[in-house]
Design an enzyme around this catalytic site. Structure first.
Site, PDB file in Angstrom:
ATOM      1  N   GLY A 216       0.886  -1.170  -0.027  1.00 31.50           N
ATOM      2  CA  GLY A 216       0.142   0.065  -0.040  1.00 31.50           C
ATOM      3  C   GLY A 216       0.816   1.295  -0.067  1.00 31.50           C
ATOM      4  O   GLY A 216       1.963   1.503  -0.655  1.00 31.50           O
ATOM      5  N   SER A 217       0.451   2.299   0.764  1.00 33.83           N
ATOM      6  CA  SER A 217       1.109   3.558   0.813  1.00 33.83           C
ATOM      7  C   SER A 217       2.673   3.589   1.193  1.00 33.83           C
ATOM      8  O   SER A 217       3.103   4.491   1.097  1.00 33.83           O
ATOM      9  CB  SER A 217       0.104   4.574   1.631  1.00 33.83           C
ATOM     10  OG  SER A 217      -1.049   4.824   0.770  1.00 33.83           O
TER      11      SER A 217
END
Length: 483
Positions: A216-217
């Site tokens: 993810g981020s």
């Protein structure tokens, strides 16, 4: 000699030659294979008649052998089984060894070449042979905090000393009792193994190094590093629309919750990381190009192959990228990007250590039975992913994430904390994977780097993983005075 006798003599000679060759093949070529074969009962009896060495954390054994009245002289025991099973592994009559029990088997069993003089001395003195000890780098307080903070949920925690690469904590959850796999009762061993196999995930799998997940981020740190190395600064303004549509796709990439990052449609790089703006980093990754993003990832160890520390670590990878749409999604840690929790900690550690990535290691020293040191790990530089100047800028941006953005729940009073949250979509029902990677220490002196992964949690990395990281880092800093 008549013909029939000559034929018999030749046949006998050939048979003797084949017998000698076979004996040499078994004793020389296949000796190691046969010795390590778990069905070789003679070797098993020999091993269990010898006191196996200890696995030690902060001076206390977390795996040890005790004398019994059984046919097999020694029984392997684990005083804190749930807490250290991720690392110790098991020593099993039925299933062989795993974890450190496997990786350092030669020193623990006493068969290591470095203990050869000890074995010779044992022969002359009549002293019972025994194995050597393995002193781990784990910090007991930090390991306990990681175990407690996860609370049995599916996930993993890895903590590193950024300056040396020493592993301070390593927990994969759920855990299990290696003692039940290391008993002298084959039926009970198999029954317990079957119960573990029925669980999802199997607790015997060390997810910190053996499993990969979409980050993810967290991957936005890699894209940020590439941009900063290419001349961007934390204050450089980048496009940050509500939706980003790659040139080769009609499918728009939204921000989390379809939010607007900035009413103006643009924002500084530091602010984009602080609030984890998807559209800003999707567009930035495409602007930098696949080659540049891959190059930055490889500098941190992604796509650089697996390694041992001494546990085997699977390779983290960016995966295949075909076109701008896939590159945009990869730039926010989706698509085919997959990393281990250890890799997440390595990213944070390199940034915390002024851009220098140290090789992670789990064994501090190996000891002979008399506790003399036969090997001591020397910290080694693995790579320099970014310059010191860029690392300082990344630290500033990660501190902003914790002080002003999605990582607020990782704050520790009196210390500087930097981090990056990540929420990786794996299903359509919001049951996503949650990340936090970061560092903490006195101002300007990060002393611990962590990665926290929570599998299938309801919430975000800031909600679920950041508080776990906060507890782990707090425990280490409290135990060591922040010095």
């Amino acid at each position: 000699m008549n013909a029939p006798l000559r034929k018999v003599a030749i046949s006998v000679l050939v048979l003797f030659t084949l017998l000698i060759l076979n004996a040499n093949y078994i004793q020389v070529v296949r000796s190691s294979e046969l010795r390590s074969d778990p069905s070789n009962t003679r070797i098993l009896a020999e091993e269990y008649d010898r006191e196996r060495g200890q696995i030690v954390v902060d001076g206390n054994p977390v795996a040890q052998s005790v004398a019994t009245d059984d046919t097999l002289t020694y029984l392997r025991q684990y005083p804190q089984p749930d807490l250290y099973s991720t690392v110790t592994g098991y020593y099993s009559l039925v299933y062989g060894n795993s974890g450190i029990e496997d990786a350092e088997d030669e020193i623990l069993s006493g068969s290591d070449d470095r203990l050869a003089f000890r074995r010779i001395a044992d022969l002359f003195t009549g002293r019972d042979p025994s194995g050597g000890n393995v002193e781990l780098t784990l910090d007991a307080a930090t390991q306990q905090a990681a175990f407690d903070a996860l609370g049995g949920v599916r996930g993993a925690v890895v903590a590193l000393d950024p300056e040396t690469g020493a592993v301070l904590a390593m927990v994969s959850s759920p855990t299990y009792d290696p003692g039940q796999l290391s008993s002298h009762d084959p039926a009970a061993i198999r029954a317990y193994s079957d119960s573990l196999s029925a669980m999802d995930p199997d607790p015997r799998v060390n997810t910190t190094v053996s499993e990969r997940y979409s980050p993810g981020s967290v991957f936005k740190l890699i894209v940020s590093a590439a941009a900063l190395e290419d001349g961007y600064t934390p204050d450089t303004v980048v496009p940050a629309p509500q939706y980003y549509t790659p040139s080769d796709s009609s499918r728009a990439i939204p921000n989390f919750g379809n939010e607007v990052c900035d009413p103006s449609g643009e924002q500084s790089l530091i602010q984009a990381l602080t609030i984890s703006c998807n559209t800003a980093f999707a567009g930035l990754g495409v602007e930098l190009g696949e080659d540049r993003v891959r190059e930055a990832a490889e500098a941190f160890g992604i796509d650089e192959g697996g390694f041992t520390m001494p546990l085997p670590v699977v390779e983290s990878t960016v995966g295949d990228v075909d076109g701008n749409a896939q590159l945009a999604n990869a730039s926010i840690g989706q698509q085919n990007v997959q990393i281990t929790p250890l890799q997440g900690a390595m990213i944070a550690a390199a940034i915390a250590n002024d851009g220098e990535l140290m090789t992670p290691y789990l064994v501090d020293q190996l000891q002979a039975p008399d506790l003399s040191v036969v090997d001591q790990t020397t910290p080694e530089v693995r790579s320099q992913p970014v310059s010191a100047d860029v690392a300082e800028q990344l630290q500033e941006m990660m501190v902003s994430v914790v002080e002003n953005g999605s990582g607020r729940r990782a704050q520790i009073d009196g210390y500087t904390v930097g981090g990056k949250t990540g929420t990786a979509q794996t299903t359509t029902d919001g049951d996503d994977n949650q990340w936090f990677v970061g560092f903490a220490g006195p101002d300007g002196d990060p002393q611990i780097a962590v990665a926290v992964f929570v599998e299938g949690g309801q919430g975000t990395g800031g909600d679920l993983s950041a508080p776990v990281a906060q507890q782990v880092m707090s425990a280490y800093l409290a135990a060591h005075g922040g010095n």
